[in-house]
Design a protein around this motif. Structure first.
Motif, PDB file in Angstrom:
ATOM      1  N   ASN A  74       0.810  -1.223   0.000  1.00  0.00           N
ATOM      2  CA  ASN A  74       0.000   0.000   0.000  1.00  0.00           C
ATOM      3  C   ASN A  74       0.846   1.277   0.000  1.00  0.00           C
ATOM      4  O   ASN A  74       0.478   2.260  -0.635  1.00  0.00           O
ATOM      5  CB  ASN A  74      -0.967   0.010   1.193  1.00  0.00           C
ATOM      6  CG  ASN A  74      -0.302   0.361   2.511  1.00  0.00           C
ATOM      7  OD1 ASN A  74       0.602  -0.357   2.966  1.00  0.00           O
ATOM      8  ND2 ASN A  74      -0.747   1.438   3.131  1.00  0.00           N
ATOM      9  N   LEU A  75       1.986   1.283   0.698  1.00  0.00           N
ATOM     10  CA  LEU A  75       2.790   2.506   0.739  1.00  0.00           C
ATOM     11  C   LEU A  75       3.402   2.840  -0.625  1.00  0.00           C
ATOM     12  O   LEU A  75       3.630   4.016  -0.935  1.00  0.00           O
ATOM     13  CB  LEU A  75       3.888   2.384   1.793  1.00  0.00           C
ATOM     14  CG  LEU A  75       3.473   2.622   3.247  1.00  0.00           C
ATOM     15  CD1 LEU A  75       4.662   2.526   4.177  1.00  0.00           C
ATOM     16  CD2 LEU A  75       2.784   3.976   3.400  1.00  0.00           C
ATOM     17  N   ALA A  76       3.666   1.823  -1.441  1.00  0.00           N
ATOM     18  CA  ALA A  76       4.157   2.079  -2.800  1.00  0.00           C
ATOM     19  C   ALA A  76       3.056   2.733  -3.643  1.00  0.00           C
ATOM     20  O   ALA A  76       3.305   3.681  -4.403  1.00  0.00           O
ATOM     21  CB  ALA A  76       4.622   0.787  -3.446  1.00  0.00           C
ATOM     22  N   TYR A  77       1.825   2.231  -3.489  1.00  0.00           N
ATOM     23  CA  TYR A  77       0.692   2.859  -4.182  1.00  0.00           C
ATOM     24  C   TYR A  77       0.464   4.284  -3.671  1.00  0.00           C
ATOM     25  O   TYR A  77       0.170   5.199  -4.457  1.00  0.00           O
ATOM     26  CB  TYR A  77      -0.583   2.040  -3.975  1.00  0.00           C
ATOM     27  CG  TYR A  77      -0.599   0.704  -4.672  1.00  0.00           C
ATOM     28  CD1 TYR A  77      -0.693   0.618  -6.055  1.00  0.00           C
ATOM     29  CD2 TYR A  77      -0.531  -0.485  -3.943  1.00  0.00           C
ATOM     30  CE1 TYR A  77      -0.722  -0.607  -6.696  1.00  0.00           C
ATOM     31  CE2 TYR A  77      -0.561  -1.718  -4.572  1.00  0.00           C
ATOM     32  CZ  TYR A  77      -0.650  -1.774  -5.950  1.00  0.00           C
ATOM     33  OH  TYR A  77      -0.678  -2.991  -6.590  1.00  0.00           O
ATOM     34  N   VAL A 170       3.239  -1.847 -12.265  1.00  0.00           N
ATOM     35  CA  VAL A 170       4.562  -2.368 -11.905  1.00  0.00           C
ATOM     36  C   VAL A 170       4.588  -2.756 -10.427  1.00  0.00           C
ATOM     37  O   VAL A 170       5.120  -3.811 -10.058  1.00  0.00           O
ATOM     38  CB  VAL A 170       5.656  -1.313 -12.205  1.00  0.00           C
ATOM     39  CG1 VAL A 170       7.013  -1.778 -11.667  1.00  0.00           C
ATOM     40  CG2 VAL A 170       5.746  -1.047 -13.692  1.00  0.00           C
ATOM     41  N   VAL A 171       4.010  -1.887  -9.571  1.00  0.00           N
ATOM     42  CA  VAL A 171       3.955  -2.190  -8.136  1.00  0.00           C
ATOM     43  C   VAL A 171       3.150  -3.474  -7.899  1.00  0.00           C
ATOM     44  O   VAL A 171       3.519  -4.316  -7.068  1.00  0.00           O
ATOM     45  CB  VAL A 171       3.333  -1.011  -7.351  1.00  0.00           C
ATOM     46  CG1 VAL A 171       3.090  -1.397  -5.887  1.00  0.00           C
ATOM     47  CG2 VAL A 171       4.233   0.208  -7.419  1.00  0.00           C
ATOM     48  N   LYS A 172       2.053  -3.644  -8.636  1.00  0.00           N
ATOM     49  CA  LYS A 172       1.223  -4.835  -8.499  1.00  0.00           C
ATOM     50  C   LYS A 172       2.018  -6.097  -8.831  1.00  0.00           C
ATOM     51  O   LYS A 172       1.978  -7.095  -8.089  1.00  0.00           O
ATOM     52  CB  LYS A 172      -0.005  -4.723  -9.413  1.00  0.00           C
ATOM     53  CG  LYS A 172      -0.922  -5.946  -9.398  1.00  0.00           C
ATOM     54  CD  LYS A 172      -1.549  -6.158  -8.032  1.00  0.00           C
ATOM     55  CE  LYS A 172      -2.524  -7.318  -8.061  1.00  0.00           C
ATOM     56  NZ  LYS A 172      -3.101  -7.581  -6.721  1.00  0.00           N
ATOM     57  N   MET A 173       2.760  -6.060  -9.931  1.00  0.00           N
ATOM     58  CA  MET A 173       3.567  -7.215 -10.316  1.00  0.00           C
ATOM     59  C   MET A 173       4.671  -7.484  -9.297  1.00  0.00           C
ATOM     60  O   MET A 173       4.977  -8.633  -8.981  1.00  0.00           O
ATOM     61  CB  MET A 173       4.165  -6.986 -11.716  1.00  0.00           C
ATOM     62  CG  MET A 173       3.143  -7.055 -12.846  1.00  0.00           C
ATOM     63  SD  MET A 173       3.884  -6.978 -14.494  1.00  0.00           S
ATOM     64  CE  MET A 173       4.382  -5.253 -14.551  1.00  0.00           C
ATOM     65  N   HIS A 174       5.250  -6.408  -8.762  1.00  0.00           N
ATOM     66  CA  HIS A 174       6.294  -6.557  -7.744  1.00  0.00           C
ATOM     67  C   HIS A 174       5.711  -7.163  -6.467  1.00  0.00           C
ATOM     68  O   HIS A 174       6.356  -7.984  -5.814  1.00  0.00           O
ATOM     69  CB  HIS A 174       6.923  -5.189  -7.450  1.00  0.00           C
ATOM     70  CG  HIS A 174       8.164  -5.264  -6.618  1.00  0.00           C
ATOM     71  ND1 HIS A 174       9.397  -5.538  -7.158  1.00  0.00           N
ATOM     72  CD2 HIS A 174       8.367  -5.102  -5.280  1.00  0.00           C
ATOM     73  CE1 HIS A 174      10.302  -5.545  -6.201  1.00  0.00           C
ATOM     74  NE2 HIS A 174       9.709  -5.273  -5.045  1.00  0.00           N
ATOM     75  N   SER A 175       4.493  -6.754  -6.120  1.00  0.00           N
ATOM     76  CA  SER A 175       3.860  -7.268  -4.899  1.00  0.00           C
ATOM     77  C   SER A 175       3.497  -8.747  -5.037  1.00  0.00           C
ATOM     78  O   SER A 175       3.457  -9.479  -4.051  1.00  0.00           O
ATOM     79  CB  SER A 175       2.612  -6.451  -4.562  1.00  0.00           C
ATOM     80  OG  SER A 175       1.598  -6.632  -5.535  1.00  0.00           O
ATOM     81  N   LEU A 176       3.205  -9.197  -6.272  1.00  0.00           N
ATOM     82  CA  LEU A 176       2.921 -10.614  -6.493  1.00  0.00           C
ATOM     83  C   LEU A 176       4.184 -11.464  -6.376  1.00  0.00           C
ATOM     84  O   LEU A 176       4.139 -12.616  -5.933  1.00  0.00           O
ATOM     85  CB  LEU A 176       2.288 -10.816  -7.879  1.00  0.00           C
ATOM     86  CG  LEU A 176       0.888 -10.222  -8.084  1.00  0.00           C
ATOM     87  CD1 LEU A 176       0.453 -10.388  -9.535  1.00  0.00           C
ATOM     88  CD2 LEU A 176      -0.127 -10.872  -7.143  1.00  0.00           C
TER      89      LEU A 176
END
Length: 408
Positions: A74-77, A170-176
């Protein structure tokens, strides 16, 4: 050597070699400032610095956190969302990096994010600042290309959002791939109301700027003046997070920053006049149009050239130098100068976060205390996302022209 002095030195060599009277240099330098439109620059810089010094970024971060919710990473978003807010206030990337990064990077590291990823997402998200209106780049390009500043501001809305959405992907893919932390505590309805109320006046600033310009109440320059006075009023008398002594310091720092931008504008304008005097733009346009390259191949070449330039030069002098050279080519290719200004701007601002000399990258490295090498690797997926948006904006003109067309 600093860019403006390199430009001035090379141009003086040309003037002396061409036996052009040197008093023309002074006249050309002064004429480069003689523009009512460019008067907006110092006031937008002042408004942005006031909002930054007054701690507005804290309030915007809380709103962004409320919007994002308790998702993984969440903090990246939040970093990306608050950059959208902050970009609509300051219009500059480096202000975004320092103001938001100084708060969010330590918070992200404390929550378990790596220093390199925290710095990378901060530097990458700050590139939205010069795209989401108000934008200093748009003002400068509009003054050179004789394009409506209002239309430039409107055209930047969709590309700015696209940059933000692509970086969220990109953040979503990194979080996965990695187990990124999330916010565990809930925010009650009462707390949410307080957060929105505290930040409402700050969020209103870009609304006032764009609304005033859009409905013809004020010109872009007048909107900049209104923004500066509005920012000063809420910082001094509403939030009371700024006193008059600190305000004087902010005004002084804004004047210094305005001076640094102005000398770049003057030097680049003089350099551009020398190129025009030698008909370099026309020769460049003729060379490309007479080649066997198609329109899309020429645009790809231009984008590669701009990306390379943006890696080594700040976006403002770059846009000053390349615009007079490329405008004749855009005219031959029947490319709308408004559309051209957008894909050029999105391309060049990507360079602010691109190794080896991206200023946002350096700022994020200093704040995070992470080596440039590690941040450079971590930011590559974000740069790829930006490059994808550049291609979309370049080859689909409707992305930039749609909103301005609604207000014709």
């Amino acid at each position: 050597m600093p860019i403006p002095f390199a430009l001035l030195a090379s141009t003086l060599v040309y003037y002396i070699g061409a036996e052009i009277p040197l008093n023309i240099v002074v006249v050309r330098l002064l004429r480069s400032f003689d523009s009512f439109i460019l008067l907006a620059i110092p006031f937008f810089i002042l408004a942005g610095r006031i909002m930054s010094e007054a701690g507005i970024s804290d309030r915007l971060i809380r709103v962004a956190d409320l919007m994002v919710g308790r998702v993984k990473g969440n903090l990246a978003y939040v970093n990306i969302v608050v950059s959208m807010f902050f970009g609509g206030i300051t219009g500059t990337a480096i202000s975004d990096t320092t103001a938001i990064g100084s708060i969010l990077i330590p918070s992200m590291v404390k929550k378990g994010y790596s220093r390199s990823f925290s710095a990378a997402v901060t530097a990458a998200s700050s590139t939205m600042g010069p795209i989401i209106p108000p934008s200093l780049m748009f003002i400068i390009y509009g003054s050179i290309a004789q394009v409506s500043i209002r239309d430039m501001f409107l055209a930047g809305a969709i590309p700015g959002l696209m940059v933000g959405i692509s970086q969220m992907a990109v953040v979503k893919m990194h979080s996965l791939k990695h187990d990124l932390p999330r916010r565990e505590e809930k925010i009650s309805g009462g707390e949410a109301f307080t957060i929105i109320r505290d930040a409402s006046l700050a969020i209103m600033l870009p609304v006032i700027i764009l609304g005033g310009i859009l409905f013809g109440i004020v010109s872009p320059t007048e909107a900049a003046v209104v923004a500066a006075f509005y920012a000063g009023f809420i910082a001094l008398f509403v939030y009371r997070s700024l006193n008059f002594r600190r305000l004087i310091t902010v005004i002084r720092d804004s004047a210094v920053e305005t001076g640094s931008v102005s000398i770049i504008i003057a030097a680049a304008a003089l350099f551009g006049w020398a190129l025009s005097n030698e008909q370099a733009p026309q020769l460049f346009a003729d060379m490309l149009t007479e080649s066997s390259l198609s329109k899309w191949q020429i645009l790809l070449m231009i984008n590669l050239m701009l990306f390379g330039l943006g890696m080594f030069m700040d976006s403002i002098p770059a846009i000053m130098i390349v615009t007079p050279v490329l405008l004749p080519l855009f005219s031959v290719l029947n490319i709308d100068p408004l559309h051209a200004g957008l894909f050029m701007s999105v391309n060049l601002i990507t360079g602010l976060a691109t190794p080896p000399v991206g200023c946002c990258l350096f700022a994020a490295s200093i704040i995070s205390e992470s080596p440039m090498e590690k941040i450079s690797r971590a930011i590559l997926p974000f740069l790829a996302a930006n490059a994808f948006v550049v291609l979309l904006v370049t080859y689909i003109p409707e992305i930039t022209l749609f909103i301005p067309s609604l207000f014709k």
